[in-house]
Design an enzyme around this catalytic site. Structure first.
Site, PDB file in Angstrom:
ATOM      1  N   SER A 330       0.848  -1.196   0.000  1.00  0.00           N
ATOM      2  CA  SER A 330       0.000   0.000   0.000  1.00  0.00           C
ATOM      3  C   SER A 330       0.880   1.241   0.000  1.00  0.00           C
ATOM      4  CB  SER A 330      -0.867   0.021   1.255  1.00  0.00           C
ATOM      5  OG  SER A 330      -0.052   0.159   2.411  1.00  0.00           O
ATOM      6  N   ASP A 331       0.391   2.324  -0.572  1.00  0.00           N
ATOM      7  CA  ASP A 331       1.054   3.603  -0.319  1.00  0.00           C
ATOM      8  C   ASP A 331       0.898   3.854   1.180  1.00  0.00           C
ATOM      9  OD1 ASP A 331       2.385   5.980  -0.509  1.00  0.00           O
ATOM     10  OD2 ASP A 331       1.132   6.816  -2.086  1.00  0.00           O
ATOM     11  N   CYS A 332       1.837   4.631   1.739  1.00  0.00           N
ATOM     12  CA  CYS A 332       1.946   4.609   3.189  1.00  0.00           C
ATOM     13  C   CYS A 332       0.747   5.255   3.866  1.00  0.00           C
ATOM     14  CB  CYS A 332       3.264   5.219   3.599  1.00  0.00           C
ATOM     15  SG  CYS A 332       4.584   4.212   2.893  1.00  0.00           S
TER      16      CYS A 332
END
Ligand SMILES: *[C@@H]1O[C@H](CO)[C@@H](O)[C@H](O)[C@H]1NC(C)=O
Ligand SMILES: *[C@@H]1O[C@H](CO)[C@@H](O)[C@H](O)[C@H]1NC(C)=O
Ligand SMILES: *[C@@H]1O[C@H](CO)[C@@H](O)[C@H](O)[C@H]1NC(C)=O
Ligand SMILES: *[C@@H]1O[C@H](CO)[C@@H](O)[C@H](O)[C@H]1NC(C)=O
Ligand SMILES: *[C@@H]1O[C@H](CO)[C@@H](O)[C@H](O)[C@H]1NC(C)=O
Ligand SMILES: *[C@@H]1O[C@H](CO)[C@@H](O)[C@H](O)[C@H]1NC(C)=O
Length: 826
Positions: A330-332
């Site tokens: 995932s993007d953070c």
């Protein structure tokens, strides 16, 4: 190994970059907790404490009081699949879940160490992230290549691969020194759909094919093990990789923060045709052709569904259809964003965790948030206990991440790279590659009456005018996702090697005043040439900050005109920026003789700028995105995702493929040279007959009004076709001038003119060639018909239309075209 005290603390900058701007600002305590490594009660983990280069070392196990022979996951004679099953099978659910986040805790009980997954290497090894990669003591810096938009402008696939190779070599050297991990979340391959996007610097531009080819080459440079094992063939799931590279952000992510729209709450309303044709295409190329080992899903929603919880995007498309060999991250904070920002379906943390994992997400990158961790680690156990996912889903996610680490030699080592060390970082060769990338990416936008190159035998003194941040750029050239560079060669450093140079800084309004402009006149009258460096910086275009207009900020236009007016000879203007800037004023002003776009040229940028201005290097770069006039932004909101013009709202189309309006200053692919080129080809046309067999699908097409009778089979669906037809031709590129130079041959196709709603033209091939003065080179091209002549029809099938398509080579300065007749024989 490095003492903890010498470790560079993860900066608040890293937190900002990852998008918890609000949190960092509103909660210093949270930011401090993040910087200190969270409040999970553990000490720092990762490379900082790592004193091994492979997990499966008997001495390491012995030091833990374990016998390695009792752990089949360390038995190198077993297949990776069996080893990963053994490892995962040894873990209790709680242990498993503690390894589903980017700060994986390992499981000391079974000899599994912690691992920090988060690494960035967009244009060189970066220390953005929670500390897995860090500078200090024996590794003070790493080579900082130009920003991707500049390297992309070179249109040179060999260069892109070489940069990826140099970056991964430095990563491996740093890994051996305990300064880096092996997984990097680069490249960023979202297309620059709108000229205002703040992250253009990180990307290869607006064309999906160009972006895709950049991705393939950079990823191969990062991942492929030099010679032998890294090549094609063998089992793709166990193919060794040098460094893991990640294509991000999937999908339809290119709004950061524009007025009230922000990426955490933005719901991209995208038609399936645009999805296939534009947004997904670079990712498909990155995975299928680059064999990237990772894909990152984005913050935004796509048609209502958060990208990181979209089963169709992740599991069906990335994993099943494109056959990802690797993991999805995932993007953070994307999973938290579903709950906190998007408030999607009123999900709880457990719901979001379950939805994302079921959709295909394997690893959750999470910011530390008031002591909390990523959602998978926080809610994973409950998600299983509440029956929202099965433990087998967790096992499957872990298998994907451990298989990637196996391929990296994390468990067994990788002999090819174990001798790399300090002497392989910031080498002269890498610095020269950084300079070369910057030179190859410089784009000559305007050059009236041969104003450039400056002749060093005549130009003995130069006035260098502009904001200090541009003329003595120590920072601006490095852009975002930087590391610590080996060194920085500023434009001033580069230019003063060519001629006596005086700097005239325009900061604090100094060039705005009458007195300031008077000084400008004195200065420009006493030197042989005046060079102005102007443009943007990361306070105008960056992550979490889209642009509102395309103009030069900070009064630069005013004083550039004043300096030009005062100068006895036409001045030279160098622009630093990622996105296009409306410099119509300079294009139209005869007192501004030449304009060069330097992008953000990295640590060796000053050398490259000077080499181009003084003719040591003949520029051959091309714009990887359209430079519009500022009026463009008043015609369409950034949040409208459609690429085609929208008559109902009066919106123009986007990118060179669909924009047909008058507000283009410099088109995609524009770039001049100090010499001139001509084209010749023996090919004047081609025809292809595609036999349509019973099991192949003919598809309907949209035709322009007035088209008489469509053929029996308007178009063939490439998904059901063998696709072995090709069109080949040779192009002779002759250098008709007196200077040797590079030339980028860009090959486009245009569909039959009667087809409606189609791109005006689309890039299908390109090749950069060097041509000595007075010489000619032959450039062969072979276009696969299904790839080069296909369009995406209204309902999102990729089809080859029947009729006369056109091959268009080159641009306004030199061009050639020929028809290609495609018959679909039913
Ligand atoms: C979310 O909860 C609010 C408040 O309980 C409710 O009004 C809303 O309809 C819910 N939305 C969804 C999508 O369930
Ligand atoms: C220009 O940059 C150099 C570092 O490269 C710095 O030492 C110098 O002070 C700067 N000059 C000015 C005028 O700021
Ligand atoms: C950008 O330039 C402006 C004008 O010189 C300056 O105020 C600002 O600090 C710079 N920002 C960055 C991030 O370089
Ligand atoms: C631009 O110039 C105007 C007029 O001289 C001045 O008031 C203003 O402060 C300047 N702005 C900047 C950012 O330098
Ligand atoms: C292109 O040139 C090569 C080498 O001269 C030749 O073998 C080939 O047949 C040519 N192809 C076409 C399509 O003319
Ligand atoms: C492309 O880049 C490579 C690697 O930097 C370089 O050796 C080559 O000369 C470049 N090609 C052209 C035509 O400039």
């Amino acid at each position: 190994m490095a003492p903890a005290s010498s470790r560079r603390r993860p900066s608040v900058m890293a937190a900002l970059l990852c998008g918890i701007v609000a949190a960092a600002a509103s909660s210093p305590a949270a930011a401090a907790a993040a910087a200190a490594g969270g409040s999970s009660g553990r000490g720092p983990i990762g490379t900082n404490g790592r004193n091994y280069t492979k997990v499966c070392d008997p001495a390491r196990f012995a030091a833990l009081g374990l016998a390695m022979s009792a752990f089949p996951y360390c038995d190198a004679s077993l297949p990776y699949g069996a080893r990963v099953r053994d490892l995962v099978g040894r873990l209790a659910l709680e242990e498993k879940v503690r390894n589903l986040g980017d700060r994986a805790e390992g499981a000391p009980r079974v000899g599994l160490p912690p691992y920090l997954w988060w690494g960035e290497a967009l244009h060189g090894v970066s220390d953005v992230g929670p500390g897995g990669t860090w500078f200090g003591d024996v590794v003070p810096g790493a080579t900082s290549f130009p920003l991707v938009i500049t390297t992309a402008a070179a249109f040179n696939e060999t260069l892109w691969r070489a940069v990826g190779g140099a970056v991964s070599t430095e990563v491996r050297a740093m890994y051996n020194l305990g300064h880096a991990e092996l997984t990097y979340w680069s490249p960023n391959i979202n297309v620059v759909r709108d000229p205002r996007w703040g992250r253009a610097s990180e990307t290869p531009g607006e064309d999906p094919f160009l972006v895709g080819r950049y991705a393939v080459n950079f990823v191969r440079g990062m991942q492929d093990v030099d010679g032998g094992a890294g090549g094609a063939g063998g089992d793709p799931f166990t193919r060794p990789i040098k460094v893991s590279s990640c294509c991000k952000h999937f999908a339809a992510y290119d709004v950061d923060a524009w007025f009230n729209a922000d990426r955490f709450t933005f719901d991209a309303n995208v038609q399936e045709r645009d999805m296939i044709e534009t947004f997904e295409r670079p990712f498909e190329m990155c995975i299928r052709d680059g064999d990237a080992s990772c894909v990152m899903c984005s913050y935004n929603r796509v048609n209502g569904i958060p990208a990181c919880a979209d089963h169709r995007l992740l599991r069906e498309t990335v994993r099943d259809q494109w056959q990802l060999h690797g993991y999805i991250v995932s993007d953070c904070d994307s999973v938290r964003v579903m709950v906190r920002d998007a408030k999607w379906l009123n999900f709880t943390g457990v719901d979001a965790t379950a939805a994302a994992m079921k959709a295909g997400l394997d690893l959750d990158c999470g910011m530390f948030w008031e002591g909390a961790r990523d959602f998978f680690t926080t809610y994973g156990v409950d998600a299983v206990r509440q029956g929202k996912i099965r433990e087998a889903d967790v096992d499957n996610a872990l298998s994907n991440v451990y298989l990637t680490l196996m391929r990296l030699g994390f468990f067994d080592g990788m002999p090819e790279y174990e001798s790399l060390g300090v002497n392989d970082i910031c080498t002269d060769e890498h610095k020269e590659l950084a300079a070369d990338a910057a030179r190859q990416g410089m784009v000559l936008l305007k050059n009236d009456a041969g104003r450039l190159p400056l002749d060093p035998s005549k130009i003995k003194s130069v006035a260098l005018v502009g904001l200090l941040g541009h003329i003595n750029a120590t920072d601006v050239m490095l852009g975002d996702y930087r590391g610590t560079p080996c060194r920085v060669v500023t434009p001033y450093d580069g230019i003063r090697k060519m001629a006596a140079t005086s700097m005239h800084a325009c900061d604090n309004g100094r060039c705005d005043t009458a007195a300031g402009m008077g000084i400008g006149a004195v200065v420009t009258n006493t030197v042989d040439a005046t060079i102005v460096i102007a443009g943007l910086n990361m306070s105008v275009e960056r992550e979490s900050n889209d642009r509102e207009d395309l103009l030069l900020p900070w009064n630069q236009t005013r004083w550039i005109n004043a300096v030009a007016e005062a100068s006895p000879s036409p001045i030279v203007l160098v622009i630093m920026s990622a996105g296009g800037v409306d410099v119509s004023f300079a294009q139209n002003n005869p007192k501004i003789g030449a304009i060069v776009w330097a992008g953000y040229p990295g640590e060796e940028g000053g050398t490259a700028i000077a080499d181009v201005l003084f003719g040591k290097y003949n520029p051959g770069g091309r714009l990887p995105l359209t430079w519009y006039k500022n009026e463009y932004v008043n015609q369409i909101p950034m949040t409208s995702m459609a690429l085609r013009a929208d008559g109902k709202h009066g919106y123009p189309g986007r990118t060179y493929k669909f924009y047909s309006g008058a507000d283009v200053l410099y088109p995609f692919g524009h770039g001049l040279s100090y010499t001139s080129f001509t084209y010749a080809s023996s090919t004047t046309g081609a025809s292809v007959t595609i036999p349509i067999r019973a099991w192949e699908h003919c598809r309907a097409l949209t035709y322009k009004p007035g088209t008489s009778s469509p053929p029996a089979c308007p178009a063939v669906d490439v998904a059901g076709h063998r696709c072995d037809e090709a069109v080949s031709f040779n192009l002779t590129v002759a250098n008709a001038g007196a200077a040797a130079g590079d030339h980028v041959v860009a090959v486009y196709t245009a569909p039959p003119p009667e087809v409606g709603d189609a791109p005006l033209k689309q890039l299908v091939a390109f090749q950069r060639v060097s041509v000595p003065a007075g010489a000619a080179v032959d450039v062969p091209f072979t276009l696969n018909v299904c790839k080069a002549f296909a369009i995406v029809e209204e309902t999102a099938y990729t089809v080859v239309p029947s009729g006369v398509s056109t091959v268009l080579i080159g641009d306004d300065a030199v061009s050639l075209s020929f028809p290609v007749k495609i018959d679909l024989a039913v």
